[in-house]
Design an enzyme around this catalytic site. Structure first.
Site, PDB file in Angstrom:
ATOM      1  N   TYR A   1       4.278   7.462   1.651  1.00  0.00           N
ATOM      2  CA  TYR A   1       4.789   6.295   2.667  1.00  0.00           C
ATOM      3  C   TYR A   1       4.546   5.133   1.422  1.00  0.00           C
ATOM      4  O   TYR A   1       3.451   4.811   0.965  1.00  0.00           O
ATOM      5  CB  TYR A   1       3.751   6.068   3.490  1.00  0.00           C
TER       6      TYR A   1
ATOM      7  N   HIS B   1       2.432   6.831  15.500  1.00  0.00           N
ATOM      8  CA  HIS B   1       1.603   5.720  15.150  1.00  0.00           C
ATOM      9  C   HIS B   1       2.197   4.434  14.732  1.00  0.00           C
ATOM     10  O   HIS B   1       3.379   4.540  14.546  1.00  0.00           O
ATOM     11  CB  HIS B   1       0.844   6.031  13.574  1.00  0.00           C
TER      12      HIS B   1
ATOM     13  N   GLN C   1       0.906  -1.061   0.064  1.00  0.00           N
ATOM     14  CA  GLN C   1      -0.070  -0.112   0.082  1.00  0.00           C
ATOM     15  C   GLN C   1       0.754   1.116   0.068  1.00  0.00           C
ATOM     16  O   GLN C   1       2.122   1.206   0.574  1.00  0.00           O
ATOM     17  CB  GLN C   1      -0.916  -0.056   1.150  1.00  0.00           C
TER      18      GLN C   1
END
Length: 176
Positions: free
Chosen positions: A132, A62, A46
């Site tokens: 990312y 996170h 992803q």
């Protein structure tokens, strides 16, 4: 690409090695073979893009919990950020330690954050964009976070009064 391991095992700074000619330059930003030669088994599933119009915006800290922890390769594609990885691995000699690196669009440097580490960043310029590559798909039920200014970590953020959203402001301290 040039991978440099930091003092936290598994956290790597990834620098570009551009090839220049009269047209400009070309550089690989990710290569599975190079990562494997450094002992990193990272297969992105992803990709995410974060746009941050305000300087001083802080996102994090996170991480994604087991059974689907996530590793990430983080690059600033516009502007500049102070990028942080915090080692949360119970069996690590650097548990609770952090590393901070300036990532900017000019240098193209990236930070590889392995599974078991929390991640966060603070923008150093307005209109900063962060790209990312994720090693696991996002799972809301496994999303976790820790407070950005948890005294257990003592992260030295560039701006001590960041712009935060309500969720990031409310994360607990480590061990709470």
């Amino acid at each position: 690409m040039i991978l440099t391991e930091t003092r936290i095992a598994g956290v790597f700074i990834v620098d570009l090695a551009p090839l220049a000619d009269e047209r400009g330059h070309f550089a690989r930003s990710y290569c599975a073979d190079v990562f494997i030669r450094h002992g990193i088994h990272f297969a992105p599933v992803q990709c995410n893009l974060s746009f941050n119009p305000q300087q001083g915006t802080l996102r994090g800290l996170h991480y994604q919990a087991a059974p689907v922890p996530d590793a990430k390769l983080v690059r600033c594609s516009r502007g500049a950020i102070f990028d942080v990885a915090v080692d949360l691995r119970a069996d690590s000699p650097t548990q609770g330690e952090w590393i901070g690196v300036v990532l900017d669009a000019t240098r193209g440097r990236a930070l590889f954050v392995p599974e078991g580490c929390a991640h966060g960043f603070q923008t150093l310029k307005p209109d900063s964009e962060v790209f990312y590559m994720m090693g696991a798909a996002y799972r809301a039920d496994l999303a976790r976070g820790l407070r950005w200014n948890d005294p257990a970590f003592g992260i030295d953020w560039p701006d001590p009064t960041p712009r935060l959203n309500a969720r990031d402001a409310a994360w607990p301290d480590h061990g709470a």
